[in-house]
Scaffold this active site. Structure first.
Site, PDB file in Angstrom:
ATOM      1  N   THR A 119      44.704  39.189  49.009  1.00 28.65           N
ATOM      2  CA  THR A 119      44.319  38.648  47.981  1.00 28.65           C
ATOM      3  C   THR A 119      44.989  37.192  48.033  1.00 28.65           C
ATOM      4  OG1 THR A 119      45.190  38.178  45.660  1.00 28.65           O
ATOM      5  CG2 THR A 119      46.663  39.337  47.084  1.00 28.65           C
ATOM      6  N   TYR A 143      52.804  41.796  43.438  1.00 28.74           N
ATOM      7  CA  TYR A 143      51.629  41.725  43.765  1.00 28.74           C
ATOM      8  C   TYR A 143      51.146  41.261  45.051  1.00 28.74           C
ATOM      9  CZ  TYR A 143      46.448  42.020  43.947  1.00 28.74           C
ATOM     10  OH  TYR A 143      45.164  42.011  44.331  1.00 28.74           O
TER      11      TYR A 143
END
Ligand code: UDP
Length: 329
Positions: A119, A143
């Site tokens: 990501t 995350y």
């Protein structure tokens, strides 16, 4: 000709289900490995479902032995920034420890081609910096930190065990299969586009805009939106890249164009011809001001051609799915 099996973790989820469709179309056999905690059995349409958890090493070994995949595409992960801020342990356990199990099982089974869903959240907030694959990784939330840790793990396992990886750092994924077979469906939903479509349909009172005081032209966060079908096409190209022996590589998957939350809302109003009821709210902890890819590496090296990654097509396809598609557990 028999098709080459590929283990797709998270194949019952939003991006994984679209990847299974793309793999099937490209002549592979997608084997979904999913615990269906956030994914949907109904979304597994293009190959078998092996139910299992990444934290269950024994089950992983069984599945590698049964299906003998030639490669792994690893999507399964928790991916909500808000939750990651509140419950970092969930992210380190499920994402990092789970991926360690998967990587060790793959290496032990001799399955050494690995496509990984990372990501742009690994970059963090870097004002006025062009985010390309060489940019520093300074995640703002657990995350992003969990994904960065898995990237590091892949590099260590390459050095020690010859595991080859293509790592894709996604920007913001939106849209749905234009044929309406699969789409985005999270419970609870936290992503901008489906929440906005819910608000348009009256399924929720309004879309809350998280922060209107950012240092951007209209005060709202800027993101680089990629159509899910373009994104998964890149994964098939990444798999072929590994099969062709081209070796490990990191690719950003973004278009290079940024849109603010208010711009996404405006486009949605024009595509759906309906009003988006909005409320201006506080910033969401962990959000970066601006995440836009500054790289054309995927286009130049992989031959990626993202034809649907414009806001109109993404919102049109998401809207069609939103009105007709759904999954049941
Ligand atoms: N966003 C928002 N309201 C919402 C959900 C998201 O304003 O209800 C904003 C969020 O702050 C971010 C952008 O929309 O700037 C995209 O958020 P999303 O959760 O879809 O993806 P993320 O950027 O977290 O991966």
């Amino acid at each position: 000709m028999t098709s080459i099996p590929v283990l797709v973790t998270g194949g019952a989820g939003y991006i994984g289900s679209h990847a299974c469709k793309a793999l099937k179309r490209a002549g592979f056999e997608p084997i979904t490995y999913d615990n269906c905690s956030t994914g949907w059995e109904d979304a597994v349409k293009y190959g078998p479902l092996a139910r299992g958890d990444l934290l269950d090493r024994e089950r992983l070994d069984q599945v590698f032995a049964e299906y003998k995949p030639a490669a792994v595409m690893h999507f399964a992960a928790l991916s909500q920034v808000g939750e990651a801020m509140r419950e970092p342990g969930l992210y380190w356990r499920n994402n990092v420890a789970g991926s360690l199990n998967l990587i060790e099982a793959a290496v032990d089974a001799g399955c050494l081609d690995f496509v990984f869903s990372s990501t742009c959240a690994t970059y963090g907030d870097q004002d006025n910096v062009v985010l390309d694959e060489t940019s520093a990784q300074m995640p703002l939330n657990s995350y992003g930190a969990s994904k960065r840790a898995i990237e590091d793990m892949l590099r260590d396992f390459e050095a020690a065990h010859g595991l080859r990886s293509v790592i894709f750092r996604y920007f913001n994924v939106a849209g749905a299969d234009p044929e309406g077979e699969v789409g985005e469906f999270h419970q609870p939903e936290t992503h901008l586009v489906p929440l906005m479509l819910d608000a348009i349909e009256g399924k929720r009172d309004a879309l809350t805009i998280f922060g209107t005081d950012y240092d951007t032209p209209d005060g709202t966060c800027i993101r680089d939106y990629v159509h899910v079908c373009d994104l998964v096409d890149a994964h098939v190209l990444g798999l072929k890249w590994l099969q062709d022996g081209k070796g490990s590589r990191v690719f950003n998957l973004g278009t290079g164009s940024g849109f603010s939350v208010r711009e996404v809302v405006a486009h949605s109003q024009s595509v759906t011809n309906r009003d988006v009821p909005i409320v201006e709210g506080e910033r969401r902890p962990g959000d970066c001001t601006k995440l836009v890819s500054g790289s054309t590496r995927a286009v130049q090296e992989l031959g990626w051609n993202p034809t649907r990654s414009n806001l109109e097509a993404m919102i049109r396809d998401a809207w069609r799915w939103h009105q007709t598609g759904h999954y049941d557990k």
